[in-house]
Motif scaffolding. Structure first.
Motif, PDB file in Angstrom:
ATOM      1  N   ARG A 187       0.850  -1.188   0.000  1.00 53.74           N
ATOM      2  CA  ARG A 187       0.000   0.000   0.000  1.00 53.74           C
ATOM      3  C   ARG A 187       0.886   1.239   0.000  1.00 53.74           C
ATOM      4  O   ARG A 187       1.925   1.265   0.658  1.00 53.74           O
ATOM      5  CB  ARG A 187      -0.888   0.048   1.239  1.00 53.74           C
ATOM      6  N   PHE A 188       0.422   2.258  -0.745  1.00 52.58           N
ATOM      7  CA  PHE A 188       1.107   3.549  -0.696  1.00 52.58           C
ATOM      8  C   PHE A 188       0.156   4.642  -1.150  1.00 52.58           C
ATOM      9  O   PHE A 188      -0.755   4.404  -1.942  1.00 52.58           O
ATOM     10  CB  PHE A 188       2.391   3.554  -1.548  1.00 52.58           C
ATOM     11  N   PRO A 189       0.340   5.860  -0.636  1.00 45.68           N
ATOM     12  CA  PRO A 189      -0.472   6.990  -1.102  1.00 45.68           C
ATOM     13  C   PRO A 189       0.122   7.569  -2.382  1.00 45.68           C
ATOM     14  O   PRO A 189       1.343   7.619  -2.552  1.00 45.68           O
ATOM     15  CB  PRO A 189      -0.375   7.984   0.054  1.00 45.68           C
ATOM     16  N   LEU A 190      -0.748   7.991  -3.294  1.00 46.14           N
ATOM     17  CA  LEU A 190      -0.330   8.597  -4.554  1.00 46.14           C
ATOM     18  C   LEU A 190      -0.981   9.969  -4.667  1.00 46.14           C
ATOM     19  O   LEU A 190      -2.182  10.104  -4.485  1.00 46.14           O
ATOM     20  CB  LEU A 190      -0.752   7.719  -5.729  1.00 46.14           C
ATOM     21  N   ALA A 191      -0.170  10.985  -4.945  1.00 47.00           N
ATOM     22  CA  ALA A 191      -0.664  12.360  -5.075  1.00 47.00           C
ATOM     23  C   ALA A 191      -0.760  12.731  -6.545  1.00 47.00           C
ATOM     24  O   ALA A 191       0.181  12.539  -7.311  1.00 47.00           O
ATOM     25  CB  ALA A 191       0.273  13.327  -4.366  1.00 47.00           C
ATOM     26  N   THR A 192      -1.940  13.244  -6.944  1.00 51.79           N
ATOM     27  CA  THR A 192      -2.105  13.825  -8.267  1.00 51.79           C
ATOM     28  C   THR A 192      -2.448  15.297  -8.077  1.00 51.79           C
ATOM     29  O   THR A 192      -3.135  15.663  -7.126  1.00 51.79           O
ATOM     30  CB  THR A 192      -3.215  13.122  -9.071  1.00 51.79           C
ATOM     31  N   ASN A 193      -1.944  16.149  -8.960  1.00 46.17           N
ATOM     32  CA  ASN A 193      -2.113  17.591  -8.822  1.00 46.17           C
ATOM     33  C   ASN A 193      -2.879  18.185  -9.990  1.00 46.17           C
ATOM     34  O   ASN A 193      -2.732  17.744 -11.128  1.00 46.17           O
ATOM     35  CB  ASN A 193      -0.755  18.294  -8.734  1.00 46.17           C
ATOM     36  N   GLU A 194      -3.656  19.190  -9.693  1.00 46.78           N
ATOM     37  CA  GLU A 194      -4.319  20.001 -10.707  1.00 46.78           C
ATOM     38  C   GLU A 194      -3.845  21.433 -10.476  1.00 46.78           C
ATOM     39  O   GLU A 194      -3.943  21.942  -9.364  1.00 46.78           O
ATOM     40  CB  GLU A 194      -5.836  19.919 -10.551  1.00 46.78           C
ATOM     41  N   VAL A 195      -3.314  22.051 -11.505  1.00 46.30           N
ATOM     42  CA  VAL A 195      -2.806  23.422 -11.390  1.00 46.30           C
ATOM     43  C   VAL A 195      -3.666  24.321 -12.276  1.00 46.30           C
ATOM     44  O   VAL A 195      -3.932  24.002 -13.429  1.00 46.30           O
ATOM     45  CB  VAL A 195      -1.325  23.510 -11.829  1.00 46.30           C
ATOM     46  N   TYR A 196      -4.117  25.425 -11.705  1.00 48.50           N
ATOM     47  CA  TYR A 196      -4.908  26.389 -12.462  1.00 48.50           C
ATOM     48  C   TYR A 196      -4.615  27.792 -11.956  1.00 48.50           C
ATOM     49  O   TYR A 196      -4.027  27.983 -10.901  1.00 48.50           O
ATOM     50  CB  TYR A 196      -6.405  26.071 -12.378  1.00 48.50           C
ATOM     51  N   ILE A 197      -5.021  28.788 -12.738  1.00 50.28           N
ATOM     52  CA  ILE A 197      -4.821  30.196 -12.396  1.00 50.28           C
ATOM     53  C   ILE A 197      -6.153  30.776 -11.923  1.00 50.28           C
ATOM     54  O   ILE A 197      -7.155  30.687 -12.622  1.00 50.28           O
ATOM     55  CB  ILE A 197      -4.306  31.007 -13.609  1.00 50.28           C
ATOM     56  N   ASN A 198      -6.151  31.366 -10.737  1.00 46.21           N
ATOM     57  CA  ASN A 198      -7.326  32.059 -10.220  1.00 46.21           C
ATOM     58  C   ASN A 198      -7.467  33.352 -11.005  1.00 46.21           C
ATOM     59  O   ASN A 198      -6.596  34.221 -10.944  1.00 46.21           O
ATOM     60  CB  ASN A 198      -7.151  32.326  -8.721  1.00 46.21           C
ATOM     61  N   LYS A 199      -8.553  33.488 -11.745  1.00 44.20           N
ATOM     62  CA  LYS A 199      -8.739  34.644 -12.627  1.00 44.20           C
ATOM     63  C   LYS A 199      -8.905  35.951 -11.855  1.00 44.20           C
ATOM     64  O   LYS A 199      -8.560  37.010 -12.357  1.00 44.20           O
ATOM     65  CB  LYS A 199      -9.938  34.429 -13.547  1.00 44.20           C
ATOM     66  N   GLN A 200      -9.417  35.887 -10.639  1.00 45.62           N
ATOM     67  CA  GLN A 200      -9.627  37.105  -9.861  1.00 45.62           C
ATOM     68  C   GLN A 200      -8.323  37.650  -9.286  1.00 45.62           C
ATOM     69  O   GLN A 200      -8.087  38.850  -9.284  1.00 45.62           O
ATOM     70  CB  GLN A 200     -10.623  36.857  -8.734  1.00 45.62           C
ATOM     71  N   THR A 201      -7.453  36.746  -8.800  1.00 47.00           N
ATOM     72  CA  THR A 201      -6.210  37.192  -8.168  1.00 47.00           C
ATOM     73  C   THR A 201      -4.987  36.958  -9.044  1.00 47.00           C
ATOM     74  O   THR A 201      -3.880  37.335  -8.666  1.00 47.00           O
ATOM     75  CB  THR A 201      -5.997  36.460  -6.836  1.00 47.00           C
ATOM     76  N   ASN A 202      -5.180  36.276 -10.202  1.00 44.84           N
ATOM     77  CA  ASN A 202      -4.085  35.914 -11.106  1.00 44.84           C
ATOM     78  C   ASN A 202      -3.018  35.082 -10.384  1.00 44.84           C
ATOM     79  O   ASN A 202      -1.847  35.128 -10.713  1.00 44.84           O
ATOM     80  CB  ASN A 202      -3.470  37.159 -11.753  1.00 44.84           C
ATOM     81  N   GLU A 203      -3.470  34.307  -9.400  1.00 45.30           N
ATOM     82  CA  GLU A 203      -2.585  33.481  -8.588  1.00 45.30           C
ATOM     83  C   GLU A 203      -2.624  32.042  -9.081  1.00 45.30           C
ATOM     84  O   GLU A 203      -3.676  31.521  -9.450  1.00 45.30           O
ATOM     85  CB  GLU A 203      -3.058  33.546  -7.126  1.00 45.30           C
TER      86      GLU A 203
END
Length: 158
Positions: free
Chosen positions: A31-47
């Motif tokens: 058993r092991f944990p697996l991390a998947t990431n989603e990256v996006y830009i916040n349109k209000q703060t441009n962050e």
């Protein structure tokens, strides 16, 4: 369509080393944990925002032994399998639930050391690749370890 489908494909990074559990009769699970990431830009703060989803991965028998031998925290892996939910009684008597990915196939992509080396030596194209076997095949030479990745010298029509 008369049938149903339960199929999951993930590419992510190990959140911890593979933890093994052995049973009577010689069977085992890892058993092991697996991390998947989603990256996006916040349109209000441009962050730039990164959202991480954690998956509980389960591998069995020979596949588990291969994962334990070759994988460590931070390594990148492709897994394919099915979603399985289960429940059990906790020590306090409450019913506990979990959802897991029961792996049927996997491919090692890069190790944490290789990724750190790429970040430090982006111009080094002669770097040796580590030998990494697939769950369905015995170990092969490093230059032929992943049939899904095209050869950089290959002339693809697209």
């Amino acid at each position: 369509m008369n049938g149903t489908l339960n199929k999951v494909m993930l590419i992510g990074h190990l959140g911890d080393d593979v933890k093994m559990h052995y049973f009577d009769g010689g069977n085992c699970i890892g058993r092991f944990p697996l991390a998947t990431n989603e990256v996006y830009i916040n349109k209000q703060t441009n962050e730039r925002i990164t959202s991480t989803e954690w998956h509980n991965i389960v591998v069995r028998n020979k596949a588990a032994e291969i994962c334990e031998k070759y994988l460590s925290k931070g390594d990148k892996i492709y897994v394919e399998g099915r979603i399985k939910s289960r429940q059990w009684q906790g020590d306090d008597g409450t019913t506990k639930y979990t959802t897991e990915i029961q792996v049927t196939e996997f491919t090692f992509l890069t190790t944490k050391k290789e990724m750190e080396g790429n970040n430090n030596n982006t111009g080094n194209s002669n770097r040796q690749q580590q030998q990494q076997p697939s769950v369905n095949e015995p170990a092969r030479p490093a230059h032929d370890y992943n049939m899904n990745v095209p050869d950089p010298d290959d002339d693809l029509p697209f």
